[in-house]
Design an enzyme around this catalytic site. Structure first.
Site, PDB file in Angstrom:
ATOM      1  CB  ALA A  23      -5.751   8.328  -2.089  1.00 49.54           C
ATOM      2  CE  LYS A  41      -9.432  17.617   2.359  1.00 46.54           C
ATOM      3  NZ  LYS A  41      -9.789  18.495   1.277  1.00 46.54           N
ATOM      4  CB  SER A  65       1.098  19.995   1.529  1.00 40.06           C
ATOM      5  OG  SER A  65       0.798  21.118   2.309  1.00 40.06           O
ATOM      6  CE1 TYR A 102      -2.365  16.451   4.753  1.00 36.03           C
ATOM      7  CE2 TYR A 102      -1.602  18.627   5.449  1.00 36.03           C
ATOM      8  CZ  TYR A 102      -2.024  17.761   4.454  1.00 36.03           C
ATOM      9  OH  TYR A 102      -2.084  18.207   3.163  1.00 36.03           O
ATOM     10  CE  LYS A 133      -0.433  15.374   1.629  1.00 33.90           C
ATOM     11  NZ  LYS A 133      -0.936  14.516   0.543  1.00 33.90           N
TER      12      LYS A 133
END
Ligand code: UFG
Length: 338
Positions: free
Chosen positions: A81, A84, A124, A149, A153
């Site tokens: 979740a 993105k 990622s 974004y 991560k």
């Protein structure tokens, strides 16, 4: 004994849920449909003949999440979740931080409270920032993320590292995805971007289905084989299987581990366009335009670690992905609909 999958109706989440169900796992999904549709659950049922338990909840909602942990016998968590969109994150960095990092904090708090030890996290390749070499190894430097974004991560990776230091019995697999493309071979689930697609493959399939006139190729003066950007495109069905390999790895109680999930092979934008044309016998019109800010020349994975430590190796290639992405788009011109 259930696996909690956050974001389980999303693109990668839904393919992973299918693989989990087909391999006999008991699955509980938590999703707030911020970027997915309830129809996904019907499609998962059509493919697997099984219904995972589902809660329409935001992972940030600690009270409601707590009820799920209370009710379900969760042993493992796969955390997909998150928001993105690179472009949206530039416009709303605080939203991205609060949502992505905030939900991960809630999850860790509840895992600790309910004694859940195993977590697979959806990271990622964006954490590598602007690479000074390829292929990228897990030990290569991270940071210098080109957008908020990507930074979330990396922030979550640090959060998980701190958690693992403090909780010696925690087992955490951080999976750094390269570029997922393709769809399930049934054509029942696939990528369903909202609005204009940001990513290359959904843009190509929308040109193919007639929703967009042409593809904009962002720059042909990169230091690559034909001047267009090179990425490591991994079939989403392979990527999903990588999560099952990671769950198995966590059974060995490895502590915190990090794996790249890619193919190890770079493909340029034009190579992907031509592969799509050839696989599906469809012409894709394109126009070369300006570079997109933040894009890098080349990005592909060194995949040896995932193979050596958890036996993960891709089985599908870009031809399979081009065929499967088109099968999905052709059967679902409007994705999952409204
Ligand atoms: N591209 C185009 N036209 C488009 C879209 C993309 O030419 O309409 C090009 C890009 O310039 C790039 C390549 O296609 O060279 C791939 O672009 P994507 O947007 O599909 O993927 P990115 O590599 O930019 O980003 C993806 C994910 C991110 C993730 C990153 C990790 O979207 O979430 O990989 O490396 F962080």
């Amino acid at each position: 004994m259930a696996v909690l999958v956050t974001g389980g109706t999303g693109y990668i989440g839904s393919h992973t849920v299918v693989d989990l169900l087909n391999n006999g796992y008991d699955v509980v999904i938590v999703d707030n449909y911020v970027n997915s549709k309830p129809e996904v659950l019907n499609r998962i049922f059509k493919i697997t003949d099984k219904k995972p338990r589902f809660y329409e909840i935001s992972v940030q909602d600690e009270e409601k999440m707590s009820e799920v942990f209370e009710k379900e016998n969760i042993t493992d968590v796969i955390h997909f979740a998150g928001l993105k969109s690179v472009a949206e994150s530039v416009a709303k960095p605080q939203l991205y931080f609060d949502n992505n990092v905030g939900s991960s904090k809630v999850l860790l708090k509840l895992m600790n409270k309910y004694g859940v030890k195993n977590l697979v996290f959806s990271s990622s390749a964006t954490v590598y920032g602007v690479p000074d070499h390829v292929p990228l190894k897990e030990t290569d430097k991270v940071g210098g993320c080109t957008n908020p974004y990507g930074q979330t991560k990396l922030d979550i990776e640090y959060l998980l590292k701190d958690y693992a230091k403090e909780h010696k019995d925690a087992n955490i697999a951080i999976l750094r995805y390269f570029n997922p493309i393709g769809a399930h071979s049934s054509g029942l689930i696939g990528e369903d971007p909202q609005g204009i697609p940001n990513n290359l493959m959904p843009y190509i399939t929308q040109v193919a289905v007639g929703k967009r006139d042409h593809l904009n190729v962002y720059g042909n003066d990169y230091k690559t084989v034909d001047g267009t950007g090179v990425r490591d495109y991994i079939h989403v069905v392979d990527l999903a299987r990588g999560h099952l390999c990671a769950l198995k790895k966590l059974e060995q109680k490895p502590g915190l581990v990090i794996y790249n999930l890619g193919t190890g092979k770079g493909t340029s934008v034009l190579e992907l366009v031509h592969a799509f044309e050839k696989a599906n016998n469809i012409k894709i019109n394109y126009v070369i335009c300006e570079r997109r800010p933040g894009d890098v020349d080349e990005n592909y994975a060194d995949c040896h670690k995932a193979y050596e430590e958890m036996g993960f190796k891709t089985k599908l290639d870009i031809v399979d992905a081009c065929r499967d992405s088109w099968h999905w788009q052709k059967n679902n011109p409007n994705g999952y609909g409204d």
